[in-house]
Design a protein around this motif. Structure first.
Motif, PDB file in Angstrom:
ATOM      1  N   ASP A 162      13.415 -83.840  82.787  1.00 26.99           N
ATOM      2  CA  ASP A 162      13.296 -85.104  83.508  1.00 26.99           C
ATOM      3  C   ASP A 162      14.580 -85.378  84.280  1.00 26.99           C
ATOM      4  O   ASP A 162      15.515 -84.569  84.272  1.00 26.99           O
ATOM      5  CB  ASP A 162      12.918 -86.248  82.555  1.00 26.99           C
ATOM      6  N   SER A 163      14.653 -86.528  84.934  1.00 22.67           N
ATOM      7  CA  SER A 163      15.809 -86.829  85.786  1.00 22.67           C
ATOM      8  C   SER A 163      17.100 -87.015  84.991  1.00 22.67           C
ATOM      9  O   SER A 163      18.186 -87.008  85.568  1.00 22.67           O
ATOM     10  CB  SER A 163      15.536 -88.063  86.633  1.00 22.67           C
ATOM     11  N   ILE A 196      11.103 -81.287  79.054  1.00 25.92           N
ATOM     12  CA  ILE A 196       9.694 -81.671  78.962  1.00 25.92           C
ATOM     13  C   ILE A 196       8.955 -80.406  78.540  1.00 25.92           C
ATOM     14  O   ILE A 196       8.694 -79.528  79.372  1.00 25.92           O
ATOM     15  CB  ILE A 196       9.135 -82.186  80.297  1.00 25.92           C
ATOM     16  N   PRO A 197       8.653 -80.272  77.242  1.00 24.75           N
ATOM     17  CA  PRO A 197       7.966 -79.055  76.797  1.00 24.75           C
ATOM     18  C   PRO A 197       6.600 -78.891  77.465  1.00 24.75           C
ATOM     19  O   PRO A 197       5.955 -79.875  77.861  1.00 24.75           O
ATOM     20  CB  PRO A 197       7.815 -79.271  75.286  1.00 24.75           C
ATOM     21  N   ASN A 198       6.167 -77.643  77.578  1.00 26.21           N
ATOM     22  CA  ASN A 198       4.841 -77.357  78.116  1.00 26.21           C
ATOM     23  C   ASN A 198       3.797 -78.116  77.300  1.00 26.21           C
ATOM     24  O   ASN A 198       3.878 -78.166  76.079  1.00 26.21           O
ATOM     25  CB  ASN A 198       4.597 -75.849  78.063  1.00 26.21           C
ATOM     26  N   LYS A 199       2.856 -78.725  77.986  1.00 28.60           N
ATOM     27  CA  LYS A 199       1.749 -79.489  77.394  1.00 28.60           C
ATOM     28  C   LYS A 199       2.221 -80.773  76.713  1.00 28.60           C
ATOM     29  O   LYS A 199       1.568 -81.284  75.824  1.00 28.60           O
ATOM     30  CB  LYS A 199       0.938 -78.626  76.436  1.00 28.60           C
ATOM     31  N   ASP A 200       3.358 -81.315  77.160  1.00 30.03           N
ATOM     32  CA  ASP A 200       3.903 -82.557  76.605  1.00 30.03           C
ATOM     33  C   ASP A 200       3.796 -83.659  77.654  1.00 30.03           C
ATOM     34  O   ASP A 200       3.003 -83.551  78.587  1.00 30.03           O
ATOM     35  CB  ASP A 200       5.348 -82.333  76.159  1.00 30.03           C
ATOM     36  N   ALA A 201       4.599 -84.715  77.512  1.00 29.73           N
ATOM     37  CA  ALA A 201       4.517 -85.856  78.421  1.00 29.73           C
ATOM     38  C   ALA A 201       5.897 -86.449  78.654  1.00 29.73           C
ATOM     39  O   ALA A 201       6.834 -86.234  77.885  1.00 29.73           O
ATOM     40  CB  ALA A 201       3.589 -86.911  77.842  1.00 29.73           C
ATOM     41  N   THR A 202       5.991 -87.202  79.754  1.00 33.72           N
ATOM     42  CA  THR A 202       7.208 -87.919  80.126  1.00 33.72           C
ATOM     43  C   THR A 202       6.802 -89.211  80.813  1.00 33.72           C
ATOM     44  O   THR A 202       5.657 -89.350  81.256  1.00 33.72           O
ATOM     45  CB  THR A 202       8.094 -87.065  81.065  1.00 33.72           C
ATOM     46  N   GLU A 203       7.726 -90.138  80.915  1.00 30.38           N
ATOM     47  CA  GLU A 203       7.505 -91.337  81.721  1.00 30.38           C
ATOM     48  C   GLU A 203       8.225 -91.233  83.063  1.00 30.38           C
ATOM     49  O   GLU A 203       8.096 -92.107  83.913  1.00 30.38           O
ATOM     50  CB  GLU A 203       8.001 -92.583  80.970  1.00 30.38           C
ATOM     51  N   SER A 255       2.160 -77.297  82.102  1.00 26.60           N
ATOM     52  CA  SER A 255       1.470 -78.565  82.257  1.00 26.60           C
ATOM     53  C   SER A 255       2.139 -79.674  81.456  1.00 26.60           C
ATOM     54  O   SER A 255       2.718 -79.434  80.397  1.00 26.60           O
ATOM     55  CB  SER A 255      -0.001 -78.425  81.848  1.00 26.60           C
ATOM     56  N   PHE A 256       2.082 -80.868  82.003  1.00 25.77           N
ATOM     57  CA  PHE A 256       2.589 -82.064  81.328  1.00 25.77           C
ATOM     58  C   PHE A 256       1.935 -83.271  81.983  1.00 25.77           C
ATOM     59  O   PHE A 256       1.318 -83.166  83.033  1.00 25.77           O
ATOM     60  CB  PHE A 256       4.126 -82.153  81.424  1.00 25.77           C
ATOM     61  N   SER A 257       2.074 -84.403  81.324  1.00 25.31           N
ATOM     62  CA  SER A 257       1.551 -85.649  81.864  1.00 25.31           C
ATOM     63  C   SER A 257       2.687 -86.606  82.146  1.00 25.31           C
ATOM     64  O   SER A 257       3.694 -86.611  81.423  1.00 25.31           O
ATOM     65  CB  SER A 257       0.592 -86.317  80.877  1.00 25.31           C
TER      66      SER A 257
END
Length: 99
Positions: free
Chosen positions: A16-17, A22-29, A92-94
């Protein structure tokens, strides 16, 4: 007769910034991410998000490349890199809405 070696690029990390992985298949805001990878030195690398080309860049003399993706929308993202018609595995991530 010689043929050029074609090697698929590899996505090695997405952060992230703030530099948090950000692991593969994970998420961030975060809506800004850095995609890092490896390719053959000096090769052009195209970076896609959900099959839409975001940018083209060149790997450095060690094969390393870094792509900054900004203003990502909330939702699912499937990042891939392509060089010489060879594609990386998808990372991939969300992006989740801020809490």
């Amino acid at each position: 007769m010689t043929s050029a070696v074609k090697v698929a690029p590899v996505i090695t990390e997405v952060t992230d910034s703030k530099g948090n992985p950000i692991p593969n298949k994970d998420a961030t805001e975060d809506t800004t991410v850095s995609v890092q990878g490896q390719s053959l030195p000096g090769k052009k690398v195209k970076v896609y998000d959900n099959n839409i080309l975001h940018l083209t860049l060149s790997a450095d003399n060690t094969g390393r490349w870094v792509a900054q993706l900004t203003k990502l929308q909330v939702g699912a993202h499937a990042i891939k890199a392509e060089s010489d018609n060879q594609e990386s595995a998808i990372w991939s991530f969300s992006v989740n809405p801020p809490k």
